[in-house]
Design a protein around this motif. Structure first.
Motif, PDB file in Angstrom:
ATOM      1  N   GLU A 138       0.850  -1.189   0.000  1.00  0.00           N
ATOM      2  CA  GLU A 138       0.000   0.000   0.000  1.00  0.00           C
ATOM      3  C   GLU A 138       0.884   1.235   0.000  1.00  0.00           C
ATOM      4  N   GLY A 139       0.510   2.233  -0.816  1.00  0.00           N
ATOM      5  CA  GLY A 139       1.226   3.501  -0.873  1.00  0.00           C
ATOM      6  C   GLY A 139       0.333   4.625  -0.424  1.00  0.00           C
ATOM      7  N   VAL A 140       0.865   5.536   0.390  1.00  0.00           N
ATOM      8  CA  VAL A 140       0.065   6.654   0.911  1.00  0.00           C
ATOM      9  C   VAL A 140       0.763   7.973   0.587  1.00  0.00           C
ATOM     10  N   ASP A 141      -0.047   9.004   0.343  1.00  0.00           N
ATOM     11  CA  ASP A 141       0.484  10.331   0.050  1.00  0.00           C
ATOM     12  C   ASP A 141      -0.558  11.356   0.447  1.00  0.00           C
ATOM     13  N   VAL A 142      -0.114  12.589   0.640  1.00  0.00           N
ATOM     14  CA  VAL A 142      -0.981  13.702   1.021  1.00  0.00           C
ATOM     15  C   VAL A 142      -0.822  14.814  -0.001  1.00  0.00           C
ATOM     16  N   SER A 143      -1.923  15.461  -0.345  1.00  0.00           N
ATOM     17  CA  SER A 143      -1.888  16.589  -1.278  1.00  0.00           C
ATOM     18  C   SER A 143      -2.741  17.724  -0.732  1.00  0.00           C
ATOM     19  N   HIS A 144      -2.249  18.954  -0.869  1.00  0.00           N
ATOM     20  CA  HIS A 144      -3.021  20.120  -0.426  1.00  0.00           C
ATOM     21  C   HIS A 144      -2.442  21.369  -1.074  1.00  0.00           C
ATOM     22  N   GLY A 151      -2.324  24.128   2.841  1.00  0.00           N
ATOM     23  CA  GLY A 151      -3.190  23.716   3.939  1.00  0.00           C
ATOM     24  C   GLY A 151      -4.661  23.694   3.612  1.00  0.00           C
ATOM     25  N   LYS A 152      -5.041  23.988   2.374  1.00  0.00           N
ATOM     26  CA  LYS A 152      -6.447  23.988   1.969  1.00  0.00           C
ATOM     27  C   LYS A 152      -6.735  22.727   1.141  1.00  0.00           C
ATOM     28  N   ALA A 153      -7.982  22.255   1.232  1.00  0.00           N
ATOM     29  CA  ALA A 153      -8.418  21.060   0.484  1.00  0.00           C
ATOM     30  C   ALA A 153      -7.410  19.924   0.677  1.00  0.00           C
ATOM     31  N   VAL A 154      -7.119  19.595   1.942  1.00  0.00           N
ATOM     32  CA  VAL A 154      -6.116  18.577   2.261  1.00  0.00           C
ATOM     33  C   VAL A 154      -6.735  17.192   2.093  1.00  0.00           C
ATOM     34  N   VAL A 155      -6.080  16.331   1.328  1.00  0.00           N
ATOM     35  CA  VAL A 155      -6.592  14.979   1.093  1.00  0.00           C
ATOM     36  C   VAL A 155      -5.445  13.984   1.197  1.00  0.00           C
ATOM     37  N   GLY A 156      -5.803  12.745   1.480  1.00  0.00           N
ATOM     38  CA  GLY A 156      -4.836  11.664   1.507  1.00  0.00           C
ATOM     39  C   GLY A 156      -5.259  10.548   0.580  1.00  0.00           C
ATOM     40  N   LYS A 200      -9.102   9.972   1.527  1.00  0.00           N
ATOM     41  CA  LYS A 200      -9.601  10.528   2.781  1.00  0.00           C
ATOM     42  C   LYS A 200      -9.436  12.043   2.794  1.00  0.00           C
ATOM     43  N   LYS A 201     -10.514  12.761   3.127  1.00  0.00           N
ATOM     44  CA  LYS A 201     -10.402  14.191   3.383  1.00  0.00           C
ATOM     45  C   LYS A 201      -9.786  14.376   4.769  1.00  0.00           C
ATOM     46  N   LEU A 202      -8.813  15.270   4.864  1.00  0.00           N
ATOM     47  CA  LEU A 202      -8.139  15.532   6.129  1.00  0.00           C
ATOM     48  C   LEU A 202      -8.414  16.965   6.573  1.00  0.00           C
ATOM     49  N   GLY A 203      -8.202  17.251   7.842  1.00  0.00           N
ATOM     50  CA  GLY A 203      -8.413  18.600   8.339  1.00  0.00           C
ATOM     51  C   GLY A 203      -7.459  19.582   7.685  1.00  0.00           C
ATOM     52  N   GLU A 204      -7.871  20.838   7.611  1.00  0.00           N
ATOM     53  CA  GLU A 204      -7.059  21.837   6.930  1.00  0.00           C
ATOM     54  C   GLU A 204      -5.924  22.295   7.841  1.00  0.00           C
ATOM     55  N   GLU A 205      -4.726  21.847   7.513  1.00  0.00           N
ATOM     56  CA  GLU A 205      -3.528  22.209   8.267  1.00  0.00           C
ATOM     57  C   GLU A 205      -2.331  22.157   7.326  1.00  0.00           C
ATOM     58  N   ASN A 206      -1.534  23.209   7.325  1.00  0.00           N
ATOM     59  CA  ASN A 206      -0.386  23.292   6.432  1.00  0.00           C
ATOM     60  C   ASN A 206       0.841  22.674   7.103  1.00  0.00           C
ATOM     61  N   ASP A 207       0.743  21.365   7.376  1.00  0.00           N
ATOM     62  CA  ASP A 207       1.812  20.634   8.052  1.00  0.00           C
ATOM     63  C   ASP A 207       1.865  19.233   7.446  1.00  0.00           C
ATOM     64  N   ARG A 210       0.520  11.886   9.504  1.00  0.00           N
ATOM     65  CA  ARG A 210       0.185  11.166  10.741  1.00  0.00           C
ATOM     66  C   ARG A 210      -1.311  10.876  10.804  1.00  0.00           C
ATOM     67  N   ARG A 211      -2.138  11.861  10.445  1.00  0.00           N
ATOM     68  CA  ARG A 211      -3.594  11.655  10.462  1.00  0.00           C
ATOM     69  C   ARG A 211      -4.011  10.601   9.458  1.00  0.00           C
ATOM     70  N   LEU A 212      -3.418  10.644   8.257  1.00  0.00           N
ATOM     71  CA  LEU A 212      -3.793   9.685   7.213  1.00  0.00           C
ATOM     72  C   LEU A 212      -3.458   8.258   7.627  1.00  0.00           C
ATOM     73  N   VAL A 213      -2.252   8.031   8.112  1.00  0.00           N
ATOM     74  CA  VAL A 213      -1.841   6.674   8.489  1.00  0.00           C
ATOM     75  C   VAL A 213      -2.620   6.204   9.720  1.00  0.00           C
ATOM     76  N   ARG A 214      -2.895   7.106  10.641  1.00  0.00           N
ATOM     77  CA  ARG A 214      -3.691   6.728  11.821  1.00  0.00           C
ATOM     78  C   ARG A 214      -5.084   6.278  11.392  1.00  0.00           C
ATOM     79  N   TRP A 215      -5.679   7.018  10.437  1.00  0.00           N
ATOM     80  CA  TRP A 215      -7.007   6.636   9.917  1.00  0.00           C
ATOM     81  C   TRP A 215      -6.969   5.232   9.332  1.00  0.00           C
ATOM     82  N   ARG A 216      -5.947   4.931   8.516  1.00  0.00           N
ATOM     83  CA  ARG A 216      -5.837   3.584   7.926  1.00  0.00           C
ATOM     84  C   ARG A 216      -5.617   2.539   9.005  1.00  0.00           C
ATOM     85  N   ALA A 217      -4.763   2.822   9.972  1.00  0.00           N
ATOM     86  CA  ALA A 217      -4.452   1.849  11.011  1.00  0.00           C
ATOM     87  C   ALA A 217      -5.669   1.556  11.889  1.00  0.00           C
ATOM     88  N   GLU A 218      -6.406   2.576  12.252  1.00  0.00           N
ATOM     89  CA  GLU A 218      -7.592   2.372  13.099  1.00  0.00           C
ATOM     90  C   GLU A 218      -8.643   1.528  12.383  1.00  0.00           C
TER      91      GLU A 218
END
Length: 579
Positions: free
Chosen positions: A381-387, A390-395, A413-420, A426-434
């Motif tokens: 599985e490959g994971v990445d984040v795009s935004h 910090g706007k329209a953050v998705v994984g 996955k839609k993620l919270g808006e944060e420019n980090d 961390r949020r994306l992988v936590r979502w998959r792991a949970e």
């Protein structure tokens, strides 16, 4: 080719559906065949089933192949390759037989019908392989929307409606029972269905079926149930080869795969909505982060400089080359990066064909050894984040099985808006792991999790895994340096290393899927349409779905805008002024 050469060629092929061609330099294509399993089918030619086929194998010098998503695609591509190349050793499919299509004729009140030879100016959809299902669906279309099926001779000069109107198959535009505007609305709804919007037809059928069941008209309800099943299965099995819009006769679809310092561009070519040709081309791969965009920017002008340009080109990414964009625009070529639907499926197929040129190297075995894993990582599985700041953050979360993309197991996955970037990963992988721990994700655990990024992204992913308690191996692959980062160090493998190639494919696909979703979400969240009086979220969504993007809305005429449900003359004029 002798038996050993055939077996060697077969060992390099994938165990997937597709089309293969036995070829000879001085005689072109000798034989075209289709297969559910390319590897097994070609291997059978080591022991030919007839003297005629034995002579063909003996004459052949090389073997070419193309991967398809389904057996139906293989069937259609085989048919078109045989018609085009007229191979000496093929017996079937060399006549002028064509597959059924559905057309809406170019009349003031268009006729809907099944045909094998679309009329001049008609809007055609297909081809389809199951004529029975096509006829069932067209009847459902006529019962739901009342489009006429009669010839122009029978339509003109009528004084009263015919039997089709009496039995509910036609709204009788011939005698003025429905006006032009209302009939055109029904035509547009039918177009949306054949372009892939199943609910346009499935939803009213389901409502009618439920009403019939409640009124105890069980025979009617059963007939509607069967018709509903055909409608819902239609886009999954009927028209895989469709590409392009109604006014586009020639459409090219490009996919890019980069392995080390080599890039492969796969081209699929569609004529009149039918997939008829494919080829592959090798280029030197550039350095840097935007390698796919640079390959496309280099390939397109080189390839088309001495060839006829198609009406449209579908791409996996924007080449981001202003000079190229101006040239194609001046030549009248529509360049699109589809985000969803049938066109996006074709881009995925082109990507699949590009990646399949790697050969028979045991990449997964090499990756196991290089990373010191316990077993071959058959599921990655490959994971990445795009935004955007910090706007329209998705994984994105893509899956590869045995080195090939398993698109049915893609997630986003839609993620919270944060420019980090680290916090977002961390949020994306936590979502998959949970989801894996609580059983809400029905996919098996991967043998390896690949993070798009460097040490920071890897550490963020490991933090999430540790917090949740999901035990899977994880590594990262940075774009610029192409260095593999592991919990224990880094690996700078040679650019032609097979273990690097497989990780690059997964990483690039995760990046593409994330960017694709981000761009669509960005359009959905905030567009120039928001500033137009009278446009709410629902109408904005309809406009974007109809025209593909804000640019598509901008280029539409006032008449085309008014054809969208909910857009009147004033709103169309306001959109035109604003954009």
């Amino acid at each position: 080719m002798d038996a050993d050469a055939v077996r060697d060629a077969a060992s390099d092929l994938p165990a997937e559906p597709g089309v293969y061609q036995f070829q000879r330099a001085d005689d072109g294509t000798l034989y075209v065949g289709k297969a559910v399993d390319l590897r097994a089918r070609v291997r059978s030619y080591a022991d030919p089933r007839s003297a005629r086929i034995a002579r063909m194998v003996e004459r052949a010098e090389t073997l070419d192949f193309a991967v398809t998503d389904t057996e139906t695609q293989a069937l259609l591509l085989e048919a078109n390759l045989i018609k085009r190349h007229q191979p000496k050793y093929n017996v079937r499919l060399k006549d002028d037989k064509s597959y059924p299509m559905v057309q809406l004729t170019d009349h003031a009140f268009p006729r809907v019908e099944v045909t094998r030879d679309p009329s001049e100016g008609a809007t055609a959809f297909g081809p389809y392989t199951d004529v029975g299902r096509v006829e069932t669906v067209v009847k459902a279309v006529r019962e739901t929307y009342g489009l006429r099926g009669c010839s122009q001779h029978k339509f003109e000069g009528r004084e009263r409606p015919c039997l089709d109107h009496d039995i509910g198959l036609c709204s009788a535009p011939c005698t003025g029972e429905i006006d032009v505007a209302a009939y055109r609305e029904d035509v547009e709804a039918v177009k949306r269905f054949f372009e892939g919007e199943t609910g346009v037809l499935a939803d009213p059928l389901e409502r009618e079926m439920d009403a019939a069941a409640q009124s105890q008209a069980f025979e009617r309800a059963a007939n509607l149930r069967d018709r509903l099943d055909a409608v819902r299965a239609f886009h999954g099995e009927g028209g895989e080869a469709v590409a392009g819009r109604s006014n586009e006769r020639h459409v090219d679809v490009l996919g890019v795969a980069i392995e080390g310092d080599r890039a492969t561009v796969a081209r699929l070519h569609s004529e009149n909505g039918q997939l008829v040709e494919r080829d592959q081309h090798l280029l030197d791969a550039p350095e840097g982060e935007e390698r796919v965009a640079e390959v496309l920017a280099a390939f397109v002008p080189q390839y088309y400089a001495e060839r006829d340009l198609p009406d449209a080109i579908l791409l996996p990414e924007d080449p981001a080359d202003a000079d190229l964009e101006r040239w194609l625009d001046a030549e009248g070529v529509d360049v699109r990066v589809p985000g969803a639907g049938r066109e996006a499926t074709l881009v995925d197929l082109a990507l699949k064909n590009a990646h399949r040129r790697a050969g028979g190297t045991d990449e997964l075995g090499a990756l196991r050894d290089a990373l010191g894993l316990d077993a071959r990582p058959t599921r990655i599985e490959g994971v990445d984040v795009s935004h955007a700041q910090g706007k329209a953050v998705v994984g994105s979360d893509v899956t590869f099985v045995d080195g090939s993309a398993e698109t049915s197991d893609y997630r986003r996955k839609k993620l919270g808006e944060e420019n980090d970037d680290y916090a977002n990963m961390r949020r994306l992988v936590r979502w998959r792991a949970e989801r894996a721990i609580d059983g809400t994700d029905d996919r098996p655990d991967p043998d390896l999790l690949l993070v798009d990024g460097g040490r920071g992204q890897l550490d963020a992913a490991r933090d999430a895994l540790d917090d949740v308690g999901w035990d899977v191996p994880v590594v990262a692959l940075a774009k610029r340096e192409e260095v593999v980062v592991t919990p224990n160090g880094t690996h700078d493998w040679p650019r032609d290393a097979p273990e690097l190639h497989v990780l690059q494919r997964v990483r690039d696909e995760a990046h593409r899927f994330a960017v694709q979703y981000h761009q669509r979400l960005r359009d959905d969240v905030s567009t120039a349409l928001d500033d137009v009086d009278g446009i709410g979220p629902a109408l904005r969504t309809r406009l974007l779905r109809r025209f593909g993007s804000v640019d598509g809305v901008r280029e539409a005429s006032v008449e085309e805008l008014e054809s969208v449900d909910g857009v009147g003359a004033e709103t169309a004029a306001a959109i035109s002024r604003r954009l």
